[in-house]
Design a protein around this motif. Sequence first.
Motif, PDB file in Angstrom:
ATOM      1  N   SER A  65      -1.102   0.345  -3.733  1.00 46.73           N
ATOM      2  CA  SER A  65       0.097   0.911  -3.104  1.00 46.73           C
ATOM      3  C   SER A  65       0.566   2.212  -3.746  1.00 46.73           C
ATOM      4  O   SER A  65       1.305   2.969  -3.119  1.00 46.73           O
ATOM      5  CB  SER A  65       1.236  -0.106  -3.158  1.00 46.73           C
ATOM      6  OG  SER A  65       0.770  -1.405  -2.840  1.00 46.73           O
ATOM      7  N   ALA A 100      -0.361  -0.214   1.692  1.00 46.31           N
ATOM      8  CA  ALA A 100       0.313  -0.976   0.634  1.00 46.31           C
ATOM      9  C   ALA A 100      -0.215  -2.402   0.661  1.00 46.31           C
ATOM     10  O   ALA A 100      -0.593  -2.917   1.724  1.00 46.31           O
ATOM     11  CB  ALA A 100       1.824  -0.992   0.846  1.00 46.31           C
ATOM     12  N   MET A 159       6.367  -5.042  -5.153  1.00 47.30           N
ATOM     13  CA  MET A 159       6.149  -3.915  -4.243  1.00 47.30           C
ATOM     14  C   MET A 159       7.218  -2.841  -4.467  1.00 47.30           C
ATOM     15  O   MET A 159       6.942  -1.639  -4.340  1.00 47.30           O
ATOM     16  CB  MET A 159       6.156  -4.404  -2.791  1.00 47.30           C
ATOM     17  CG  MET A 159       5.752  -3.374  -1.779  1.00 47.30           C
ATOM     18  SD  MET A 159       4.182  -2.568  -2.124  1.00 47.30           S
ATOM     19  CE  MET A 159       3.070  -3.894  -1.768  1.00 47.30           C
TER      20      MET A 159
END
Length: 257
Positions: A122, A96, A161
């Motif tokens: 990711s 990631a 993220m």
Amino acid sequence: MQLSLQGKTYVVMGVANKRSIAWGIARALHAAGARLIFTYAGERFENEVKKLVATLEDDTALVLPCDVTKDEEIASCFAQIKEQVGVIHGLAHCIAFANKEHLEGEYMNVDREGFLLAHNISAYSLTAVAKAAKELMTEGGSIVTLTYLGGERVVQNYNVMGVAKASLEASVKYLANDLGKYGIRVNAISAGPIRTLSAKGVGDFNSILKEIEERAPLRRTTTQEEVGDTALFLFSDLSRGVTGEIIHVDSGYHILA
Ligand code: NDP
Ligand code: KAL
């Protein structure tokens, strides 16, 4: 009970150092007698990975470069694996990345480039490597990736993220559906916070860990070993009926309101 994966080969992507979750998975696989192939992104960590792999004292282990942003590197990595090993039985995707400036403040400040970068490395990378790995999983296989609660709920600072992990988790389900007919299973482990290089530089990581110790049902933080053992289960025949699943290995923290 000790599972045996003797005679099986697994690709482990994303070891940066001994704290990496990927290294926890590698140690669990190694203890079960599996043959391992490691991939790393940049030259930055090549020596570190090679040093760690040497500690396994397994001269069948391979270490290959594979920057997942480069299609040609993925292709040549899996071509080398095919040539040197032939068949693989599993793959651990422990990768990631997002720009640091997009991992604080408000999510909406992410720009197009930063959004695409986080999703490329990711999330998309799982699909890219699954497609390449499928060709070598001629005896069936198991693919395991790593996700975090911030892909399901809003967690402060996780930001882009979290959006990328939501995409990764959806990818697990679509890939599981595509690959099931070839005897290949695809699952994710949603790990609780673990102090790794990626977590470094996160201002309030200590307080995140403290909250887990105080509130998680098991009243302790997650370890690399716990994630490694669940990965071992997912790589073994004990999990043969499980695919498209997100298993939380987080001391039960995700059940809390
Ligand atoms: P590490 O920093 O140890 O590992 C991150 C890895 O990502 C590194 O090995 C890095 O490789 C790799 N990577 C980054 N960019 C690329 C690229 N372009 N191509 C190939 N590899 C790349 O951290 P963790 O062990 O914590 O992270 C592993 C996974 O676990 C990640 O998916 C993370 O989101 C997830 N996770 C982590 C949690 C935690 O608390 N630590 C909790 C839940 C999930 P290199 O070093 O060679 O650049
Ligand atoms: C809410 C949490 C606090 C932390 C916020 C964001 C963490 C995001 C994880 C992401 C993978 C971190 C990075 O991309 C860091 C990167 O910008 C700088 N680091 C590096 O380049 C190092 C050297 C390399 C090895 O790192 C990578 N990734 O290549 C989330 C916490 C509680 C849980 C975590 C840490 C989750 C997770 O996904 O890792």
